[in-house]
Design an enzyme around this catalytic site. Structure first.
Site, short mmCIF file in Angstrom:
data_model
loop_
_atom_site.label_atom_id
_atom_site.label_comp_id
_atom_site.label_asym_id
_atom_site.label_seq_id
_atom_site.Cartn_x
_atom_site.Cartn_y
_atom_site.Cartn_z
N ARG A 58 0.84 -1.21 0.00
CA ARG A 58 0.00 0.00 0.00
C ARG A 58 0.87 1.25 0.00
NH1 ARG A 58 -1.55 2.10 4.33
NH2 ARG A 58 -2.01 0.18 5.47
N TYR A 111 -15.95 15.98 -15.51
CA TYR A 111 -16.47 14.60 -15.48
C TYR A 111 -17.52 14.49 -14.35
CZ TYR A 111 -16.49 9.62 -14.43
OH TYR A 111 -16.87 8.34 -14.16
N ASP A 183 -7.10 17.94 -15.20
CA ASP A 183 -7.41 16.54 -15.50
C ASP A 183 -7.17 16.35 -17.00
OD1 ASP A 183 -8.62 14.14 -16.22
OD2 ASP A 183 -10.22 14.33 -14.73
N LYS A 208 -8.58 5.04 -19.17
CA LYS A 208 -9.06 5.41 -20.51
C LYS A 208 -7.97 5.20 -21.55
CE LYS A 208 -12.69 6.44 -18.26
NZ LYS A 208 -13.83 5.57 -18.27
N1 PLP Z 1 -11.65 12.22 -15.33
C1 PLP Z 1 -12.23 12.12 -16.53
C2 PLP Z 1 -12.10 13.26 -17.50
C3 PLP Z 1 -12.94 10.98 -16.88
O1 PLP Z 1 -13.53 10.89 -18.08
C4 PLP Z 1 -13.05 9.93 -15.94
C5 PLP Z 1 -13.82 8.71 -16.25
O2 PLP Z 1 -14.48 8.61 -17.26
C6 PLP Z 1 -12.43 10.08 -14.69
C7 PLP Z 1 -11.73 11.23 -14.42
C8 PLP Z 1 -12.54 9.01 -13.66
O3 PLP Z 1 -11.70 7.95 -13.96
P1 PLP Z 1 -11.96 6.46 -13.40
O4 PLP Z 1 -13.16 5.95 -14.08
O5 PLP Z 1 -10.68 5.76 -13.74
O6 PLP Z 1 -12.15 6.62 -11.92
#
Ligand code: PLP
Length: 396
Positions: A58, A111, A183, A208
């Site tokens: 961890r 998101y 992000d 992704k």
């Molecule tokens: N940030 C963006 C722009 C996303 O599109 C997503 C998920 O689709 C996330 C964060 C979250 O990622 P995760 O699904 O790996 O938790």
């Protein structure tokens, strides 16, 4: 594998891998939760940072470090931390760096789960939040307060593919000593490296495009300031956000082909966007590489002339037409994800944005006939033909 002094046989595990002068080509998977040391003195050396080494997974493990180092290189970063999901990385930034009484500004098209955290979890912890249109640095500036500590944006918004004024927002955050977290999931380091443009923190959902095969969830976060990275890493370890070695192993394996996949997918996406924009059954196409995009000049500047692999479009006709299109797109997974080797089609009104009212969705630019395509690795002509057939179903 050569035997290290602390890989000694134990009563329970008397067999150690045979010695080998040669080394494996693929990264070995190391699922061990604990690491044995030879003596308390050796443990001291590790804990005091005089020797490197692992203690408990961890806290960190080799497979996570390999993934972090690879994204560090792509982002021009160092000391990044890998997390169990993209949302774990977002949470580490928002919950690990902010405290009650702070204020945070977020993009109004973040998101969905990030929006939920801004709207519900942070206020519950005494952290005030404001959403702003990040395509306009003046709108972000107007949302700032004396107690604003952090601004969270995405470069290209999901699903309307609007392009944030990254440079303008970075400048105003820098001038006021506010952390800018970007992000970069949608755009990936193949299109933009936010730390090089003045952002303080970069976040990824590795799930992704980076990993790219829809078989692993993971995230990444890295700050430009090493002291902030220590805080992020400590929060990730304390809250148990560390990903498993196997997930990291899969993520690294996927990332080995990332650049090739991105290159292929975005060339196909550009072709599909052009094709759809000439189709009479399509009311609107959003693609950062199209001249018709509302922030085309900014996209060209920020993304180096690349458009990414995401294409959104609108068809007239409400839910009946939307159902016909989804049914007609044969061979395309109708699934609310992105970045897979296979093209996926998503419909925000029935998935990611279903909690919003129809009026709010319209106001955000995503009516019932709005679709988002994450372009994969199929042949471009074949993909355009699938959408032609699906649009013909809508007509019928
Ligand atoms: N940030 C963006 C722009 C996303 O599109 C997503 C998920 O689709 C996330 C964060 C979250 O990622 P995760 O699904 O790996 O938790």
């Amino acid at each position: 594998m050569s035997r290290k002094p602390n890989q000694r046989p134990s009563l329970m595990r008397p067999d150690v891998p045979p010695a080998s002068l040669s080394t494996p080509v693929a990264t070995p998977l190391m699922p061990s939760v604990v690491y044995a040391s030879a003596t308390p003195d050796e443990l001291d050396l590790q804990y005091e940072g005089q020797e490197s080494g692992y203690t408990y997974s961890r806290e960190g493990h080799p497979n996570a470090d390999v993934v972090a180092a690879r994204i560090d290189r792509m982002e021009g970063a160092s000391g990044g931390v890998v997390t169990a999901s993209g949302m774990a990385a977002v949470s580490a930034v928002l919950m690990g760096l902010l405290a009650a009484g702070d204020h945070v500004v977020g993009g109004d098209q973040l998101y969905g789960r990030s929006l939920r955290m801004m709207g519900e979890d942070l206020p519950r912890l005494g952290i005030a939040t404001t959403l702003a249109d990040v395509t306009d640095a003046a709108a972000v500036e107007a949302a700032l307060r004396p107690e604003t500590r952090l601004v969270l944006i995405e470069v290209v918004s999901n699903p309307t593919l609007r392009v944030a004024d990254v440079k303008g927002i970075a400048a105003l955050c820098k001038a006021r000593g506010i952390l800018l977290a970007v992000d970069n999931t949608f755009t990936t380091p193949g299109l933009i490296q936010p730390l090089r443009l003045g952002a303080d923190i970069v976040i990824h959902s590795i799930t992704k495009l980076l990993a790219g095969h829809s078989d692993v969830m993971a995230g990444y976060v890295c700050a430009a300031d090493p002291a902030v990275n220590v805080r992020l890493r400590t929060f990730v370890v304390t809250t148990g956000m560390t990903p498993s070695p196997f997930d990291c192993w899969l993520a690294e394996r996927g990332m080995l082909s990332f650049e090739l996949r991105l290159d292929r997918a975005q060339r196909t996406a550009a072709q599909l966007a052009g094709h759809l924009s000439r189709h009479r059954g399509v009311a609107e196409v959003l693609y950062p590489g199209l001249e018709s995009h509302p922030q085309a000049a900014r996209a060209a500047d920020l993304l180096g002339g690349q458009g990414g692999n995401m294409v959104s479009f609108v068809i007239p006709g409400g839910r009946t037409a939307a159902n016909a299109l989804a049914r007609g797109a044969e061979g395309i997974a109708f699934a609310p994800t992105l970045g897979d080797v296979g093209t996926t089609l998503s419909h925000p009104a029935s998935s990611s944005h279903r909690a919003l009212t129809a009026e709010r969705r319209e106001a955000l630019g995503m009516p019932e006939g709005f679709f988002r395509v994450s372009v994969g690795l199929e042949d471009a002509d074949a993909l355009c033909a699938v959408f032609d057939a699906a649009l013909a179903e809508v007509d019928a």
